[in-house]
Enzyme design. Structure first.
Site, PDB file in Angstrom:
ATOM      1  N   ASP A 176      -5.435   3.712  -0.597  1.00  0.00           N
ATOM      2  CA  ASP A 176      -4.676   3.286  -1.604  1.00  0.00           C
ATOM      3  C   ASP A 176      -4.170   1.796  -1.548  1.00  0.00           C
ATOM      4  O   ASP A 176      -3.260   1.594  -2.700  1.00  0.00           O
ATOM      5  CB  ASP A 176      -3.673   4.414  -1.869  1.00  0.00           C
ATOM      6  CG  ASP A 176      -2.494   4.590  -2.836  1.00  0.00           C
ATOM      7  OD1 ASP A 176      -3.508   3.889  -4.018  1.00  0.00           O
ATOM      8  OD2 ASP A 176      -1.842   5.266  -3.507  1.00  0.00           O
TER       9      ASP A 176
ATOM     10  N   ASP B   5      -5.944   2.659 -11.115  1.00  0.00           N
ATOM     11  CA  ASP B   5      -5.575   3.426  -9.074  1.00  0.00           C
ATOM     12  C   ASP B   5      -5.139   4.886  -9.118  1.00  0.00           C
ATOM     13  O   ASP B   5      -4.127   5.292  -8.872  1.00  0.00           O
ATOM     14  CB  ASP B   5      -4.405   2.503  -8.477  1.00  0.00           C
ATOM     15  CG  ASP B   5      -4.414   2.469  -7.590  1.00  0.00           C
ATOM     16  OD1 ASP B   5      -4.624   2.903  -6.138  1.00  0.00           O
ATOM     17  OD2 ASP B   5      -3.668   1.999  -6.625  1.00  0.00           O
TER      18      ASP B   5
ATOM     19  N   LYS C 185      -2.848   9.088  -4.988  1.00  0.00           N
ATOM     20  CA  LYS C 185      -1.396   9.849  -5.298  1.00  0.00           C
ATOM     21  C   LYS C 185      -0.839  10.698  -6.109  1.00  0.00           C
ATOM     22  O   LYS C 185      -1.773  11.583  -6.125  1.00  0.00           O
ATOM     23  CB  LYS C 185      -1.807   8.257  -6.300  1.00  0.00           C
ATOM     24  CG  LYS C 185      -1.420   7.035  -6.007  1.00  0.00           C
ATOM     25  CD  LYS C 185      -1.515   5.770  -7.583  1.00  0.00           C
ATOM     26  CE  LYS C 185      -1.314   4.727  -6.289  1.00  0.00           C
ATOM     27  NZ  LYS C 185      -0.307   3.819  -6.050  1.00  0.00           N
TER      28      LYS C 185
ATOM     29  N   ARG D 251      -5.448  -5.246  -1.587  1.00  0.00           N
ATOM     30  CA  ARG D 251      -5.712  -6.126  -0.458  1.00  0.00           C
ATOM     31  C   ARG D 251      -7.166  -6.563   0.220  1.00  0.00           C
ATOM     32  O   ARG D 251      -7.790  -7.519   0.405  1.00  0.00           O
ATOM     33  CB  ARG D 251      -4.403  -6.558   0.751  1.00  0.00           C
ATOM     34  CG  ARG D 251      -4.337  -4.686   1.273  1.00  0.00           C
ATOM     35  CD  ARG D 251      -3.079  -4.341   2.093  1.00  0.00           C
ATOM     36  NE  ARG D 251      -2.480  -4.106   1.265  1.00  0.00           N
ATOM     37  CZ  ARG D 251      -0.822  -3.336   1.638  1.00  0.00           C
ATOM     38  NH1 ARG D 251      -0.773  -3.362   3.188  1.00  0.00           N
ATOM     39  NH2 ARG D 251      -0.954  -3.096   0.670  1.00  0.00           N
TER      40      ARG D 251
ATOM     41  N   GLU E 231      -5.628  -0.809  -1.560  1.00  0.00           N
ATOM     42  CA  GLU E 231      -6.841  -1.138  -2.353  1.00  0.00           C
ATOM     43  C   GLU E 231      -6.692  -1.942  -2.822  1.00  0.00           C
ATOM     44  O   GLU E 231      -7.949  -2.939  -2.636  1.00  0.00           O
ATOM     45  CB  GLU E 231      -8.045  -0.035  -2.603  1.00  0.00           C
ATOM     46  CG  GLU E 231      -7.398  -0.631  -4.389  1.00  0.00           C
ATOM     47  CD  GLU E 231      -5.607   0.108  -4.454  1.00  0.00           C
ATOM     48  OE1 GLU E 231      -5.131   0.605  -4.277  1.00  0.00           O
ATOM     49  OE2 GLU E 231      -4.667  -0.481  -5.840  1.00  0.00           O
TER      50      GLU E 231
ATOM     51  N   ASP F 253      -3.358  -1.682 -13.142  1.00  0.00           N
ATOM     52  CA  ASP F 253      -3.307  -2.259 -11.416  1.00  0.00           C
ATOM     53  C   ASP F 253      -4.315  -3.370 -11.432  1.00  0.00           C
ATOM     54  O   ASP F 253      -4.405  -4.024 -10.505  1.00  0.00           O
ATOM     55  CB  ASP F 253      -3.477  -1.143 -10.938  1.00  0.00           C
ATOM     56  CG  ASP F 253      -3.147  -1.700  -9.286  1.00  0.00           C
ATOM     57  OD1 ASP F 253      -2.285  -1.999  -9.380  1.00  0.00           O
ATOM     58  OD2 ASP F 253      -3.820  -0.514  -8.850  1.00  0.00           O
TER      59      ASP F 253
ATOM     60  N   LYS G  13      -6.350  -9.051  -9.001  1.00  0.00           N
ATOM     61  CA  LYS G  13      -6.155  -7.798  -8.325  1.00  0.00           C
ATOM     62  C   LYS G  13      -6.408  -7.470 -10.183  1.00  0.00           C
ATOM     63  O   LYS G  13      -6.080  -7.084 -11.135  1.00  0.00           O
ATOM     64  CB  LYS G  13      -5.339  -7.754  -7.286  1.00  0.00           C
ATOM     65  CG  LYS G  13      -4.983  -5.366  -8.219  1.00  0.00           C
ATOM     66  CD  LYS G  13      -4.539  -4.930  -7.170  1.00  0.00           C
ATOM     67  CE  LYS G  13      -4.021  -3.731  -6.526  1.00  0.00           C
ATOM     68  NZ  LYS G  13      -3.158  -2.750  -6.629  1.00  0.00           N
TER      69      LYS G  13
HETATM   70  N1  BES Z   1      -0.729  -0.175  -7.458  1.00  0.00           N
HETATM   71  C1  BES Z   1      -0.302  -0.154  -6.244  1.00  0.00           C
HETATM   72  C2  BES Z   1       1.563  -0.063  -5.478  1.00  0.00           C
HETATM   73  C3  BES Z   1       2.018   0.166  -7.191  1.00  0.00           C
HETATM   74  C4  BES Z   1       2.929   0.899  -6.871  1.00  0.00           C
HETATM   75  C5  BES Z   1       2.137  -0.465  -8.476  1.00  0.00           C
HETATM   76  C6  BES Z   1       3.857   1.122  -7.837  1.00  0.00           C
HETATM   77  C7  BES Z   1       2.527  -0.662  -9.243  1.00  0.00           C
HETATM   78  C8  BES Z   1       3.699   0.160  -9.443  1.00  0.00           C
HETATM   79  C9  BES Z   1      -0.635   0.350  -4.747  1.00  0.00           C
HETATM   80  O1  BES Z   1      -2.447  -0.541  -4.893  1.00  0.00           O
HETATM   81  C10 BES Z   1      -0.797   1.023  -3.830  1.00  0.00           C
HETATM   82  O2  BES Z   1      -0.765   2.098  -3.389  1.00  0.00           O
HETATM   83  N2  BES Z   1       0.425   0.469  -2.208  1.00  0.00           N
HETATM   84  C11 BES Z   1       0.963   1.262  -1.625  1.00  0.00           C
HETATM   85  C12 BES Z   1       0.006   0.468  -0.261  1.00  0.00           C
HETATM   86  C13 BES Z   1       0.406   0.948   0.733  1.00  0.00           C
HETATM   87  C14 BES Z   1      -0.802   2.700   1.049  1.00  0.00           C
HETATM   88  C15 BES Z   1       0.384   0.482   2.087  1.00  0.00           C
HETATM   89  C16 BES Z   1       2.218   1.330  -1.598  1.00  0.00           C
HETATM   90  O3  BES Z   1       2.680  -0.077  -2.298  1.00  0.00           O
HETATM   91  O4  BES Z   1       2.134   2.392  -1.583  1.00  0.00           O
HETATM   92 ZN    ZN Z   2      -3.524  -0.580  -6.903  1.00  0.00          ZN
HETATM   93 ZN    ZN Z   3      -3.026   2.193  -4.662  1.00  0.00          ZN
END
Ligand code: BES
Ligand code: ZN
Ligand code: ZN
Length: 485
Positions: free
Chosen positions: A328, A251, A258, A332, A330, A269, A246
């Site tokens: 968010d 992000d 966020k 996947r 993104e 990220d 990834k």
């Molecule tokens: N990059 C984030 C995940 C993340 C969060 C990495 C904190 C490191 C620290 C990812 O893209 C994300 O925002 N995931 C969401 C998914 C959800 C919306 C299904 C998450 O984990 O809240």
């Molecule tokens: Zn992310």
């Molecule tokens: Zn994200």
């Protein structure tokens, strides 16, 4: 010089006592040193030894010794020497059953090179006199049994692996302003060229033609368009091992934006993509007898008038339709395209992806262990085993059918967010499983472990400075060495 001592050896009377033994005996008599793990004392030697000072460093109990202990020792000694403004230091570790001198020597050297890492790109030149950075040059390892060709080779390999890890760290630490997809792709290409790795960079026109619409969708909100970097090493006649990372260069969450607090961290990220880059560079430099394809899925996730919206439906490379429930989620999406493209084009025998995919993995396991899950237990177990060796601890999460229901959509084939928000890390994996077309596959969620704040000192490894850990590079190298595809 630094001498490492096991608790059990503290009071032993060796037949031929080394010159430093009386100094140690004095310390022990005073009750000043117990050889507890990482406990240390530094004494001037008043001409009694060749070195002007000696450091006694505790190793704890013999039975607790791991290769990671040697890495920590290497880092501790190198960092102490740097603090003392020394240019060189020597270290001696007693022999341990089950650990070959070659392994021990390699781990010491690796620990030192990892521990001394500093990210200074935005700090300017160190000021004269200011500085511990009087450039520590060399950690000499005093081990008669490894002072041979094998030992020298182990040190050289450790240097290559640490340098590849440190490159990944640097890219992760770098400001998002300085690493948009196009720039990161160029850096990867330049590094690949130096290491003899073939690099192909796919720009938006090509991505569109091929149908990588999920990757393009994620990048659609940014003025910095996405890239897919395809790196290849090794003879095409061998079965390929596919590594996908990834690579979200920032992000923001996109339209599902966020919260401001902690958003600055989202420069990391792209850690998954930096990791697969580091791993393939190391494989090439070490001349591993394997065939590796590493894919970096690079995009910036930004909100704007051209961004994708919640509710939009994207058609991925493998033609599966995805409802974007949350912009968010993104990671996947970009991996869906990277994995399905990689699997289709290279027909790999095995696939592994690495991603800072979910906050949920971080909540579940913290900064201590990386979550691993997948479709094939042999792949998962081999990764866990490799991690035991490198000190990158993995913990398996379940990925059975019941979780897969969570990514079913009412309007499309898949949706990128689970229903109800539970088991977030697993749902991320369940989504990705749809894009590997039956290839034996494992997914590593490094959201918790790719970065360290040095908050929990007792848990912190000496060779992990604050910031990017470079987790996964050493693990993948070890895995590629061992895995029979
Ligand atoms: N990059 C984030 C995940 C993340 C969060 C990495 C904190 C490191 C620290 C990812 O893209 C994300 O925002 N995931 C969401 C998914 C959800 C919306 C299904 C998450 O984990 O809240
Ligand atoms: Zn992310
Ligand atoms: Zn994200």
């Amino acid at each position: 010089m630094a001498v490492c001592i096991f608790q059990e050896d503290l009071k032993a009377a060796p037949k031929r006592a080394p010159a430093w033994k009386p100094l140690l005996d004095d310390l022990v008599q005073l009750g000043d040193f117990h050889a507890k793990y990482k406990e240390f004392r530094i004494l001037p030697t008043r001409g009694q030894l060749a070195a002007p000072r000696i450091m006694f460093l505790g190793l704890g109990k013999r039975g607790d010794f791991l290769l990671d202990t040697a890495r920590e020792v290497g880092a501790r000694v190198a960092l102490t020497a740097r603090d003392l403004k020394l240019r060189t230091a020597a270290v001696w570790v007693p022999p341990v059953k089950g650990v070959s001198p070659r392994e021990a020597v390699g781990a010491l050297a690796e620990g030192a090179a990892l521990g001394l890492y500093e990210f200074r790109e935005y700090k300017g030149e160190p000021k004269e006199g200011d500085d511990k950075r009087v450039a520590f040059e060399e950690l000499r390892i005093l081990d008669a049994r490894a002072a041979n060709e094998k030992g020298a080779k182990a040190v050289e390999e450790a240097r290559i692996i640490a340098e590849s890890t440190n490159l990944a760290r640097t890219l992760i630490m770098r400001s998002s302003l300085d690493k948009p997809p196009e720039v990161l792709a160029k850096v990867a290409q330049a590094e690949a060229e130096k290491a003899g790795v073939k690099a192909t960079v796919l720009a938006p026109a090509e991505l569109k033609r091929l149908g990588l619409n999920a990757l393009l969708g994620v990048g659609a909100g940014s003025v910095k368009p996405p890239r897919l970097v395809v790196l290849e090493y090794g003879a095409a006649s061998k079965p390929a091992m596919l590594l996908c990372g990834k690579g979200i260069t920032f992000d923001s969450g996109g339209i599902s934006i966020k919260p401001a607090d902690g958003m600055d961290r989202m420069k990391y990220d792209m850690a998954g993509s930096a990791t697969v880059l580091g791993a393939i560079l190391a494989a090439a430099r070490l001349k591993l007898p394997v065939r590796i394809v590493a894919i970096m899925a690079l995009a910036e996730n930004m909100p704007s008038g051209s961004a994708i919206r919640p509710g939009d439906v994207l058609v991925a490379y493998n033609k599966k339709t995805i409802e974007v429930a949350n912009t968010d989620a993104e990671g996947r999406l970009v991996l869906a395209d990277a994995l399905s493209y990689g699997v289709d084009k290279f027909k790999p025998a095995v696939a592994v992806d690495l991603a800072t995919l979910t906050g949920a993995a971080r909540v579940a396991l913290g900064g201590i262990m990386t979550a691993v899950m997948g479709s094939d237990n042999r792949v998962i177990q081999s990764l866990i085993e490799a991690g035991r060796h490198t000190g990158d601890d993995l913990w398996q999460l379940p990925l059975n059918r019941s979780y897969e229901k969570q990514v079913q959509s009412d309007v499309a084939e898949l949706r990128n967010q689970g229903i109800g928000g539970m088991a977030g890390a697993i749902v991320g994996g369940a989504f990705l499983k749809h894009f590997v077309d039956g290839t034996p596959w494992a997914h590593l969620d490094i959201a918790g472990t790719c970065w360290t704040e040095k908050g929990t000192a007792e848990l912190q490894k000496e060779y992990l400075p604050k910031g990017a850990t470079g987790i996964g590079v050493r693990l993948l190298v070890e895995w590629m060495r061992r895995y029979k595809a």
